[in-house]
Scaffold this motif. Sequence first.
Motif, mmCIF file in Angstrom:
data_model
loop_
_atom_site.group_PDB
_atom_site.id
_atom_site.type_symbol
_atom_site.label_atom_id
_atom_site.label_comp_id
_atom_site.label_asym_id
_atom_site.label_seq_id
_atom_site.Cartn_x
_atom_site.Cartn_y
_atom_site.Cartn_z
ATOM 1 N N ALA A 102 0.545 -1.056 -0.120
ATOM 2 C CA ALA A 102 -0.047 0.278 0.250
ATOM 3 C C ALA A 102 0.922 1.118 -0.467
ATOM 4 C CB ALA A 102 -0.383 -0.188 1.485
ATOM 5 N N GLN A 103 1.876 0.592 0.895
ATOM 6 C CA GLN A 103 2.986 1.969 1.138
ATOM 7 C C GLN A 103 3.382 2.361 -0.130
ATOM 8 O OE1 GLN A 103 5.378 1.554 4.071
ATOM 9 N NE2 GLN A 103 4.024 2.352 5.894
ATOM 10 N N LEU A 104 4.209 1.231 -1.661
ATOM 11 C CA LEU A 104 4.694 1.231 -1.989
ATOM 12 C C LEU A 104 4.132 2.082 -3.800
ATOM 13 C CD1 LEU A 104 6.811 -1.141 -2.374
ATOM 14 C CD2 LEU A 104 7.162 0.821 -2.207
ATOM 15 N N THR A 105 2.900 1.974 -4.041
ATOM 16 C CA THR A 105 1.547 2.054 -4.966
ATOM 17 C C THR A 105 0.313 3.027 -4.000
ATOM 18 O OG1 THR A 105 0.032 0.636 -3.016
ATOM 19 C CG2 THR A 105 1.123 -0.726 -5.195
ATOM 20 N N GLY A 106 0.607 3.473 -3.337
ATOM 21 C CA GLY A 106 -0.371 4.855 -2.263
ATOM 22 C C GLY A 106 -2.209 4.493 -2.841
ATOM 23 N N SER A 107 -2.635 2.858 -2.323
ATOM 24 C CA SER A 107 -3.354 2.600 -2.736
ATOM 25 C C SER A 107 -3.711 1.595 -1.398
ATOM 26 C CB SER A 107 -3.351 1.648 -4.295
ATOM 27 O OG SER A 107 -5.539 1.397 -4.011
ATOM 28 N N VAL A 108 -5.301 1.795 -1.190
ATOM 29 C CA VAL A 108 -4.914 1.216 0.423
ATOM 30 C C VAL A 108 -6.034 -0.049 -0.061
ATOM 31 C CG1 VAL A 108 -5.630 2.910 1.422
ATOM 32 C CG2 VAL A 108 -8.106 2.028 0.285
ATOM 33 N N GLU A 109 -6.143 -0.554 -1.470
ATOM 34 C CA GLU A 109 -6.939 -2.198 -1.715
ATOM 35 C C GLU A 109 -5.944 -3.372 -0.823
ATOM 36 O OE1 GLU A 109 -9.598 -1.944 -3.172
ATOM 37 O OE2 GLU A 109 -10.037 0.090 -2.937
ATOM 38 N N PRO A 110 -4.654 -2.961 -1.487
ATOM 39 C CA PRO A 110 -4.009 -4.124 -0.976
ATOM 40 C C PRO A 110 -4.343 -4.768 0.879
ATOM 41 C CG PRO A 110 -2.724 -2.919 -1.667
ATOM 42 C CD PRO A 110 -3.868 -2.444 -1.979
ATOM 43 N N LEU A 111 -4.150 -3.107 1.840
ATOM 44 C CA LEU A 111 -5.015 -3.433 2.672
ATOM 45 C C LEU A 111 -5.935 -3.605 2.842
ATOM 46 C CD1 LEU A 111 -3.293 -0.839 4.721
ATOM 47 C CD2 LEU A 111 -2.698 -2.803 5.428
ATOM 48 N N LEU A 112 -7.043 -3.485 2.607
ATOM 49 C CA LEU A 112 -8.297 -3.829 2.494
ATOM 50 C C LEU A 112 -8.629 -5.446 2.345
ATOM 51 C CD1 LEU A 112 -10.444 -1.054 1.348
ATOM 52 C CD2 LEU A 112 -10.028 -1.562 3.370
ATOM 53 N N ALA A 113 -8.030 -5.794 0.910
ATOM 54 C CA ALA A 113 -8.554 -6.860 0.639
ATOM 55 C C ALA A 113 -7.061 -8.148 2.622
ATOM 56 C CB ALA A 113 -7.488 -7.540 -0.972
ATOM 57 N N PRO A 132 -10.897 -10.026 20.670
ATOM 58 C CA PRO A 132 -10.294 -9.108 19.860
ATOM 59 C C PRO A 132 -9.683 -8.851 18.416
ATOM 60 C CG PRO A 132 -9.522 -9.634 22.087
ATOM 61 C CD PRO A 132 -10.997 -10.878 21.518
ATOM 62 N N LEU A 133 -8.923 -9.300 17.711
ATOM 63 C CA LEU A 133 -8.789 -9.540 17.101
ATOM 64 C C LEU A 133 -9.365 -9.084 16.000
ATOM 65 C CD1 LEU A 133 -5.711 -9.718 14.726
ATOM 66 C CD2 LEU A 133 -6.441 -12.344 15.251
ATOM 67 N N GLN A 134 -10.889 -10.031 15.938
ATOM 68 C CA GLN A 134 -11.836 -9.891 14.915
ATOM 69 C C GLN A 134 -12.385 -8.512 14.881
ATOM 70 O OE1 GLN A 134 -14.938 -12.884 15.209
ATOM 71 N NE2 GLN A 134 -15.362 -11.997 12.988
ATOM 72 N N ARG A 135 -12.671 -7.266 16.443
ATOM 73 C CA ARG A 135 -12.973 -6.855 16.385
ATOM 74 C C ARG A 135 -11.177 -5.389 15.921
ATOM 75 N NH1 ARG A 135 -14.755 -8.884 21.228
ATOM 76 N NH2 ARG A 135 -12.737 -8.081 22.680
ATOM 77 N N ALA A 136 -10.252 -5.189 16.502
ATOM 78 C CA ALA A 136 -9.462 -4.576 15.855
ATOM 79 C C ALA A 136 -9.436 -4.847 14.717
ATOM 80 C CB ALA A 136 -7.933 -5.087 16.403
ATOM 81 N N ILE A 137 -9.694 -5.633 12.962
ATOM 82 C CA ILE A 137 -9.590 -5.391 12.027
ATOM 83 C C ILE A 137 -10.771 -5.297 11.568
ATOM 84 C CG2 ILE A 137 -9.947 -7.639 10.091
ATOM 85 C CD1 ILE A 137 -8.733 -9.418 11.855
ATOM 86 N N THR A 138 -12.251 -5.450 12.494
ATOM 87 C CA THR A 138 -13.554 -5.106 12.068
ATOM 88 C C THR A 138 -12.941 -3.021 12.059
ATOM 89 O OG1 THR A 138 -14.409 -6.617 12.507
ATOM 90 C CG2 THR A 138 -16.059 -4.413 12.445
ATOM 91 N N LYS A 139 -12.510 -2.710 13.032
ATOM 92 C CA LYS A 139 -11.601 -1.274 13.112
ATOM 93 C C LYS A 139 -11.105 -0.596 12.848
ATOM 94 C CE LYS A 139 -12.964 -0.910 18.323
ATOM 95 N NZ LYS A 139 -12.472 -0.830 19.974
ATOM 96 N N ASP A 140 -10.479 -1.366 11.921
ATOM 97 C CA ASP A 140 -9.532 -0.593 10.784
ATOM 98 C C ASP A 140 -9.906 -0.765 9.693
ATOM 99 O OD1 ASP A 140 -6.806 -0.393 12.724
ATOM 100 O OD2 ASP A 140 -6.142 -2.391 11.974
ATOM 101 N N VAL A 141 -11.163 -2.061 9.383
ATOM 102 C CA VAL A 141 -11.483 -1.870 8.227
ATOM 103 C C VAL A 141 -12.574 -0.771 7.861
ATOM 104 C CG1 VAL A 141 -12.909 -2.873 6.586
ATOM 105 C CG2 VAL A 141 -11.549 -4.044 7.354
ATOM 106 N N GLY A 146 -13.214 4.907 5.736
ATOM 107 C CA GLY A 146 -13.848 5.893 5.422
ATOM 108 C C GLY A 146 -12.108 7.437 5.406
ATOM 109 N N THR A 147 -10.849 6.656 5.418
ATOM 110 C CA THR A 147 -10.419 7.915 4.544
ATOM 111 C C THR A 147 -10.002 8.488 3.399
ATOM 112 O OG1 THR A 147 -8.236 6.688 6.755
ATOM 113 C CG2 THR A 147 -7.145 7.772 4.893
#
Length: 313
Positions: A102-113, A132-141, A146-147
């Motif tokens: 994502a940092q190299l391409t400037g796109s958030v698609e790799p992170l979301l996938a 707790p890991l599942q809740r953290a993943i949901t918050k980050d998504v 929203g960014t």
Amino acid sequence: MAAAGLVSSTLLWQKLGTVQEQLARQMADSGTQSGEARITAKQAQELALETSAKLAVLEARLSEVALQRSQLEELMQSLSRSRDENLVVDIESSLRLAQQQAQLTGSVEPLLAALKSAEQRVTRAAQPRLMPLQRAITKDVARIKGTVLSDTPAMLVKLDELVALIDDMPVGNAVQAAKASPSLKRQAEETMSGWWGRLGGLVRDEVRGLVRVSKIENPDVALLSPEQSFFVRENFKLKVLNARLGLLSRQTDAARADLASASATLTRFYDAGSRKTQTAQAVLQQLQTQMRTLDVPRVDETLAALATAAAGR
């Protein structure tokens, strides 16, 4: 007495010869012993070198054995991990790889996938300690969706337009181009008095144009020669091109610094009243504003949850 002296001299001479023979014999024995000592020292040196070589080989083998032991321990630890621990390690490695992409391409698609795949794997595992890991993943998504990220191709187009606009921007002490002088030829329907009046107006305009009064805010601009104006223009162009290169290589800090330097140069050396200068300043302000929203969001909350799950807490 002479005979006695002769006899004593003969005895002393024989004794001296015996002493010389003993000294010669002792010197020969000393030379033999010295040669034997040198041979023994050489053998000892060769033995020491051979011993050091063997010691180096033993140390190398010992290091290989230690490395093999550490590898075996890591292999045993990896084999003894539970299924949940392997899942946590795989998710963490995939997320870190997606963050780099994502940092190299400037796109958030790799992170979301990667986050969606991790969420599916955690859901299939159905382990309470991974909630707790599942809740953290949901918050980050939700946060990543929203960014708002700036459009990098559009910024590159604006930088290209700014480079094309540089050559036409006037510096602060630039002399305006003189207007085309009207023809002094008398028109067919023009009277002589009208022609003389037009000639007087033309002379008056030329006299007024001999002296130019303008207000220059920066004294450095007033002393700027045409040769220096060329280098100022090329320096400004290089800064814009460096910002473009930094944007392409994802070096946002360097691109921000180049744009800020270009904006300072534009304010310092170029005519603020020119429409093209104002257009360039507006483009620079837009680019600097868009640079603030160019950073790709991170998944620190999910990584922290992964670290907690890996620690077994």
